[in-house]
Design a protein around this motif. Structure first.
Motif, mmCIF file in Angstrom:
data_model
loop_
_atom_site.group_PDB
_atom_site.id
_atom_site.type_symbol
_atom_site.label_atom_id
_atom_site.label_comp_id
_atom_site.label_asym_id
_atom_site.label_seq_id
_atom_site.Cartn_x
_atom_site.Cartn_y
_atom_site.Cartn_z
ATOM 1 N N LEU A 203 0.673 -1.139 -0.031
ATOM 2 C CA LEU A 203 -0.043 -0.067 -0.015
ATOM 3 C C LEU A 203 0.824 1.361 0.073
ATOM 4 O O LEU A 203 0.451 2.034 -0.579
ATOM 5 C CB LEU A 203 -0.966 0.069 1.204
ATOM 6 N N ASP A 207 0.074 3.531 -5.243
ATOM 7 C CA ASP A 207 -1.371 4.277 -4.624
ATOM 8 C C ASP A 207 -2.401 4.216 -5.384
ATOM 9 O O ASP A 207 -3.200 5.128 -5.407
ATOM 10 C CB ASP A 207 -0.552 5.694 -4.869
ATOM 11 N N ASP A 208 -2.637 3.147 -6.360
ATOM 12 C CA ASP A 208 -3.952 3.139 -6.993
ATOM 13 C C ASP A 208 -4.491 1.689 -6.986
ATOM 14 O O ASP A 208 -5.162 1.283 -8.050
ATOM 15 C CB ASP A 208 -3.835 3.669 -8.530
ATOM 16 N N HIS A 210 -7.026 -0.920 -5.854
ATOM 17 C CA HIS A 210 -8.625 -1.238 -5.486
ATOM 18 C C HIS A 210 -8.769 -2.592 -4.826
ATOM 19 O O HIS A 210 -8.811 -3.527 -5.514
ATOM 20 C CB HIS A 210 -9.697 -1.033 -6.577
ATOM 21 N N TYR A 387 -6.024 3.610 3.883
ATOM 22 C CA TYR A 387 -5.620 3.751 2.640
ATOM 23 C C TYR A 387 -6.844 4.072 1.695
ATOM 24 O O TYR A 387 -6.605 4.989 0.719
ATOM 25 C CB TYR A 387 -4.982 2.135 2.015
ATOM 26 N N ASN A 388 -8.032 3.361 1.645
ATOM 27 C CA ASN A 388 -9.129 3.894 1.108
ATOM 28 C C ASN A 388 -9.685 5.141 1.401
ATOM 29 O O ASN A 388 -9.976 5.841 0.461
ATOM 30 C CB ASN A 388 -10.118 2.854 1.365
ATOM 31 N N THR A 390 -7.415 7.639 2.382
ATOM 32 C CA THR A 390 -6.705 8.610 1.808
ATOM 33 C C THR A 390 -6.791 8.721 0.150
ATOM 34 O O THR A 390 -6.597 9.838 -0.139
ATOM 35 C CB THR A 390 -5.166 8.030 2.155
ATOM 36 N N HIS A 391 -7.051 7.724 -0.428
ATOM 37 C CA HIS A 391 -6.977 7.674 -1.836
ATOM 38 C C HIS A 391 -8.152 7.768 -2.591
ATOM 39 O O HIS A 391 -8.516 8.456 -3.504
ATOM 40 C CB HIS A 391 -6.032 6.325 -2.258
ATOM 41 N N TYR A 392 -9.238 7.476 -1.762
ATOM 42 C CA TYR A 392 -10.506 7.407 -2.512
ATOM 43 C C TYR A 392 -11.765 8.072 -1.799
ATOM 44 O O TYR A 392 -12.943 8.164 -2.161
ATOM 45 C CB TYR A 392 -11.149 6.110 -2.743
#
Length: 394
Positions: A203, A207-208, A210, A387-388, A390-392
């Protein structure tokens, strides 16, 4: 500070001492730095008592060496007192970078040499330590863990030999077959998983991602790694597939029956990122073959995560696989020797295990349970959730 400090409610088993053999010096130094920092910051109500003598120190490393004579014979020397110590001896039996002189010739140290040095240091301690634990990330002779004919049973014999010498606990990582611990039923044996660290560094390095069953899948490269892959998939809520290695049992090449084909068992991988999870990369041919088969089935990105990156045939095949788009990232730990060249590769992610080892040592020294450290499900799910978010943003 360590995440779980319940063990500070107990007194230490003995004065903490770490002996990282030359093969494990870099990893041992990192573990030592964590322990020094944590204990310097820690306040304990019984800190001034005799039971906490030597609890806070500038270093917990006990000076020891394994010099050799010109004939190649060796000895173990412990230069500091270890009387009453809770001693942790660290050894990397896979470190092929070390050499010694043998009648004027340079000889590379083999797993047998490292194991012999470990026994020499245990002998040199002379039974004066209160407890001896061996941290052997790659379990010596773990690939020779069972008999299939009239042959030696090296791993089980090694465990029995160490415990007969006074070793109380053996800590290893992702043992090839943890059932080998049946050889020492009255002694401590822990085969520690690196699942949390793999997910953490994947992770951090990509950084992308799913992380759901529509976009990702976990793959076991053979039937022997099924348990590891099932755990990984269940924790992340992903589907799992596996390859069955069809071998030619009429031939033996380099001590093994050659693989004829990899047969895939599982759901469709088309368009999905896949994580191949295994205990080790030896030559790497099998791992690359599996990755190529997944690409042929139109998988998106292929990530290889293994505890031990031995790369016995060098790195060229992985360079070619990366250039040809067969693999995207390879994650291995620093539990075994890593050549400097490996650390510079664009496809490589280094998984640092030193903090985790320090947590294990710190907890065991307090004679506290490590069950919470060995079961990282909550930490994994929290890491994925962060992680989710932060990124999504979900």
């Amino acid at each position: 500070m360590p995440r779980d400090e319940r063990h500070t409610e107990t007194i230490p088993k003995g004065t903490l001492g770490i002996i990282p053999l030359q093969s494990c010096k870099e990893l041992g130094d990192k573990v030592n730095r964590y322990l020094v920092d944590w204990r310097e910051q820690r306040d304990h109500e019984s800190e001034s008592t005799l039971a906490f003598s030597g609890y806070k120190r500038d270093s917990y490393i006990v000076s020891a060496s394994t010099p050799r004579f010109g004939s190649g014979e060796g000895k173990g020397v412990v230069n500091d007192s270890v009387r009453g110590y809770d001693l942790y001896i660290m050894v990397d039996v896979c470190n092929y970078s070390l050499e010694y002189s043998l009648c004027g010739f340079k000889n590379r140290m083999s797993p047998d040499d490292h194991y012999a040095d470990l026994k020499r240091v245990i002998q040199a301690a002379g039974g004066k330590a209160r407890r001896i634990s061996v941290i052997m990330p790659f379990l010596y002779e773990s690939r020779q863990h069972k008999r299939t004919g009239r042959e030696s049973l090296d791993c089980a014999f090694m465990l029995k030999e160490l415990t007969d010498m006074g070793v109380d606990n053996i800590i290893t990582f992702d043992a090839h077959d943890p059932r080998v611990q049946n050889a020492i039923p009255l002694k401590g044996f822990e085969s520690v998983s690196c699942t949390y660290q793999f997910i953490k560094y994947l992770l951090l390095g990509v950084d992308d991602l799913h992380i759901d069953s529509d976009h990702m899948m976990v793959i076991s490269p053979d039937e022997g790694g099924m348990g590891r892959a099932v755990y990984f998939a269940n924790v992340l809520g992903l589907d799992m597939g596996m390859f069955y290695k069809r071998r030619d049992y009429t031939k033996i090449v380099n001590g093994r029956n050659p693989i004829v084909a990899h047969e895939f068992l599982g759901t469709n991988v088309e368009g999905k990122d896949v994580i191949i999870i295994d205990d080790m990369i030896s030559s790497g041919e099998s791992m690359i073959d599996v990755a190529a088969e997944l690409k042929r089935r139109k998988a998106n990105r292929v990530f290889c995560a293994t505890t031990f990156g031995l790369f016995t045939n060098g790195l060229k095949k992985f360079d070619e696989a990366y250039e040809n788009g067969i693999i995207d990232k390879v994650l291995t730990t620093n539990l075994v020797y890593q050549p400097a060249e490996l650390l510079t590769k664009p496809w490589y992610i280094n998984v640092d295990m030193s903090k985790y080892i320090a947590l294990l040592v710190d907890t065991l020294n307090h004679d506290s349970s490590i069950s919470n450290l060995l079961n990282p499900v909550e930490r994994i799910q929290q890491r994925v959730k962060d992680y989710n978010e932060t990124h999504y943003g979900k």
